[in-house]
Scaffold this motif. Sequence first.
Motif, PDB file in Angstrom:
ATOM      1  N   GLY A  38       0.809  -1.214   0.000  1.00 21.92           N
ATOM      2  CA  GLY A  38       0.000   0.000   0.000  1.00 21.92           C
ATOM      3  C   GLY A  38       0.840   1.260   0.000  1.00 21.92           C
ATOM      4  N   ILE A  39       1.849   1.290   0.841  1.00 19.63           N
ATOM      5  CA  ILE A  39       2.694   2.484   0.914  1.00 19.63           C
ATOM      6  C   ILE A  39       3.529   2.639  -0.354  1.00 19.63           C
ATOM      7  CG2 ILE A  39       4.652   3.506   2.144  1.00 19.63           C
ATOM      8  CD1 ILE A  39       3.313   2.625   4.699  1.00 19.63           C
ATOM      9  N   GLY A  40       3.968   1.531  -0.920  1.00 20.60           N
ATOM     10  CA  GLY A  40       4.692   1.613  -2.186  1.00 20.60           C
ATOM     11  C   GLY A  40       3.825   2.166  -3.301  1.00 20.60           C
ATOM     12  N   MET A  67      -0.663  12.242   0.813  1.00 22.21           N
ATOM     13  CA  MET A  67       0.112  11.013   0.825  1.00 22.21           C
ATOM     14  C   MET A  67       0.529  10.652   2.248  1.00 22.21           C
ATOM     15  SD  MET A  67       3.843  10.226  -0.873  1.00 22.21           S
ATOM     16  CE  MET A  67       4.632  11.361   0.240  1.00 22.21           C
ATOM     17  N   LEU A  68       0.983  11.610   3.028  1.00 20.19           N
ATOM     18  CA  LEU A  68       1.408  11.330   4.400  1.00 20.19           C
ATOM     19  C   LEU A  68       0.249  10.899   5.284  1.00 20.19           C
ATOM     20  CD1 LEU A  68       4.000  14.168   4.992  1.00 20.19           C
ATOM     21  CD2 LEU A  68       4.430  11.726   4.758  1.00 20.19           C
ATOM     22  N   ILE A  69      -0.904  11.511   5.099  1.00 24.37           N
ATOM     23  CA  ILE A  69      -2.080  11.124   5.896  1.00 24.37           C
ATOM     24  C   ILE A  69      -2.499   9.700   5.556  1.00 24.37           C
ATOM     25  CG2 ILE A  69      -4.536  11.580   6.253  1.00 24.37           C
ATOM     26  CD1 ILE A  69      -3.833  14.574   5.945  1.00 24.37           C
ATOM     27  N   ILE A  70      -2.556   9.370   4.285  1.00 23.52           N
ATOM     28  CA  ILE A  70      -2.961   8.020   3.878  1.00 23.52           C
ATOM     29  C   ILE A  70      -1.928   6.991   4.327  1.00 23.52           C
ATOM     30  CG2 ILE A  70      -3.425   6.543   1.890  1.00 23.52           C
ATOM     31  CD1 ILE A  70      -4.580   9.063   0.534  1.00 23.52           C
ATOM     32  N   ALA A  71      -0.644   7.317   4.227  1.00 25.01           N
ATOM     33  CA  ALA A  71       0.406   6.392   4.669  1.00 25.01           C
ATOM     34  C   ALA A  71       0.293   6.141   6.172  1.00 25.01           C
ATOM     35  CB  ALA A  71       1.776   6.940   4.313  1.00 25.01           C
ATOM     36  N   ILE A  88       1.190   4.124  -2.883  1.00 25.00           N
ATOM     37  CA  ILE A  88       0.945   5.539  -2.598  1.00 25.00           C
ATOM     38  C   ILE A  88       2.134   6.389  -3.018  1.00 25.00           C
ATOM     39  CG2 ILE A  88       0.713   7.220  -0.723  1.00 25.00           C
ATOM     40  CD1 ILE A  88      -0.915   5.144   0.750  1.00 25.00           C
ATOM     41  N   GLY A  89       3.339   5.932  -2.672  1.00 21.29           N
ATOM     42  CA  GLY A  89       4.545   6.685  -3.028  1.00 21.29           C
ATOM     43  C   GLY A  89       4.699   6.837  -4.529  1.00 21.29           C
ATOM     44  N   GLY A  90       4.484   5.745  -5.244  1.00 23.38           N
ATOM     45  CA  GLY A  90       4.598   5.806  -6.707  1.00 23.38           C
ATOM     46  C   GLY A  90       3.576   6.736  -7.326  1.00 23.38           C
ATOM     47  N   SER A  91       2.355   6.659  -6.834  1.00 23.20           N
ATOM     48  CA  SER A  91       1.302   7.531  -7.367  1.00 23.20           C
ATOM     49  C   SER A  91       1.563   8.996  -7.022  1.00 23.20           C
ATOM     50  CB  SER A  91      -0.053   7.109  -6.816  1.00 23.20           C
ATOM     51  OG  SER A  91      -0.366   5.808  -7.230  1.00 23.20           O
ATOM     52  N   ALA A  92       2.089   9.243  -5.825  1.00 23.15           N
ATOM     53  CA  ALA A  92       2.379  10.626  -5.438  1.00 23.15           C
ATOM     54  C   ALA A  92       3.491  11.208  -6.300  1.00 23.15           C
ATOM     55  CB  ALA A  92       2.763  10.681  -3.967  1.00 23.15           C
ATOM     56  N   VAL A  93       4.531  10.436  -6.547  1.00 24.88           N
ATOM     57  CA  VAL A  93       5.619  10.931  -7.400  1.00 24.88           C
ATOM     58  C   VAL A  93       5.109  11.200  -8.816  1.00 24.88           C
ATOM     59  CG1 VAL A  93       7.801  10.251  -8.477  1.00 24.88           C
ATOM     60  CG2 VAL A  93       7.450   9.874  -6.046  1.00 24.88           C
ATOM     61  N   GLU A  94       4.271  10.309  -9.301  1.00 20.11           N
ATOM     62  CA  GLU A  94       3.702  10.515 -10.636  1.00 20.11           C
ATOM     63  C   GLU A  94       2.820  11.760 -10.669  1.00 20.11           C
ATOM     64  OE1 GLU A  94       0.740   8.225 -13.753  1.00 20.11           O
ATOM     65  OE2 GLU A  94       1.740   7.081 -12.180  1.00 20.11           O
ATOM     66  N   LEU A 124      -2.442   6.255   7.956  1.00 18.30           N
ATOM     67  CA  LEU A 124      -3.615   5.398   8.173  1.00 18.30           C
ATOM     68  C   LEU A 124      -3.310   3.943   7.825  1.00 18.30           C
ATOM     69  CD1 LEU A 124      -6.448   7.714   6.821  1.00 18.30           C
ATOM     70  CD2 LEU A 124      -5.972   7.128   9.204  1.00 18.30           C
ATOM     71  N   ILE A 125      -2.568   3.727   6.764  1.00 20.80           N
ATOM     72  CA  ILE A 125      -2.197   2.355   6.389  1.00 20.80           C
ATOM     73  C   ILE A 125      -1.306   1.739   7.461  1.00 20.80           C
ATOM     74  CG2 ILE A 125      -0.818   1.004   4.767  1.00 20.80           C
ATOM     75  CD1 ILE A 125      -1.915   2.729   2.547  1.00 20.80           C
ATOM     76  N   GLU A 126      -0.344   2.502   7.946  1.00 20.54           N
ATOM     77  CA  GLU A 126       0.538   1.988   9.001  1.00 20.54           C
ATOM     78  C   GLU A 126      -0.251   1.675  10.266  1.00 20.54           C
ATOM     79  OE1 GLU A 126       3.735   1.133   9.201  1.00 20.54           O
ATOM     80  OE2 GLU A 126       3.991   1.479   7.072  1.00 20.54           O
ATOM     81  N   ALA A 127      -1.238   2.500  10.585  1.00 19.87           N
ATOM     82  CA  ALA A 127      -2.051   2.254  11.776  1.00 19.87           C
ATOM     83  C   ALA A 127      -2.843   0.965  11.648  1.00 19.87           C
ATOM     84  CB  ALA A 127      -2.991   3.438  12.016  1.00 19.87           C
ATOM     85  N   VAL A 128      -3.411   0.723  10.493  1.00 19.67           N
ATOM     86  CA  VAL A 128      -4.168  -0.516  10.284  1.00 19.67           C
ATOM     87  C   VAL A 128      -3.246  -1.729  10.341  1.00 19.67           C
ATOM     88  CG1 VAL A 128      -5.531  -1.796   8.586  1.00 19.67           C
ATOM     89  CG2 VAL A 128      -6.028   0.593   9.018  1.00 19.67           C
ATOM     90  N   ALA A 129      -2.062  -1.619   9.752  1.00 22.45           N
ATOM     91  CA  ALA A 129      -1.112  -2.733   9.791  1.00 22.45           C
ATOM     92  C   ALA A 129      -0.636  -2.993  11.218  1.00 22.45           C
ATOM     93  CB  ALA A 129       0.079  -2.431   8.889  1.00 22.45           C
ATOM     94  N   LEU A 130      -0.384  -1.953  11.980  1.00 21.22           N
ATOM     95  CA  LEU A 130       0.020  -2.126  13.376  1.00 21.22           C
ATOM     96  C   LEU A 130      -1.100  -2.752  14.188  1.00 21.22           C
ATOM     97  CD1 LEU A 130       2.171  -1.644  15.538  1.00 21.22           C
ATOM     98  CD2 LEU A 130       1.139   0.586  15.929  1.00 21.22           C
ATOM     99  N   PHE A 131      -2.331  -2.317  13.955  1.00 14.54           N
ATOM    100  CA  PHE A 131      -3.478  -2.905  14.640  1.00 14.54           C
ATOM    101  C   PHE A 131      -3.586  -4.397  14.329  1.00 14.54           C
ATOM    102  CE2 PHE A 131      -8.040  -3.981  14.671  1.00 14.54           C
ATOM    103  CZ  PHE A 131      -8.306  -3.764  16.013  1.00 14.54           C
TER     104      PHE A 131
END
Length: 87
Positions: A36-38, A62-66, A40-46, A68-75
């Motif tokens: 997911g973060i990969g 991008m930072l907000i979505i990243a 997001i990063g690719g889409s943001a750079v594009e 949220l993804i990290e929070a879900v993965a940690l959960f």
Amino acid sequence: MLLQILLQATEQSGAGLAVFGAAIGAGLAAIGAGLGIGRIGGSAVEGIARQPEAAGAIQTAMLIIAALIEAVALFAAVICLLISFKL
């Protein structure tokens, strides 16, 4: 062969399959977060390459979505750890 070894290891304790499932769940959560973060990063750079004037807004989103993804993965990882330690 590997499956037989895993099945023998889980037969020794009744909770073996639950711990094995929790480990697989934690691994899948980490893989999902990485993908997911990969993406997001690719889409943001594009997006920044196509519209450099919108770089600030794109980076903020991008930072907000990243986060949220990290929070879900940690959960998910914490839930898997709770399952494995409870047994």
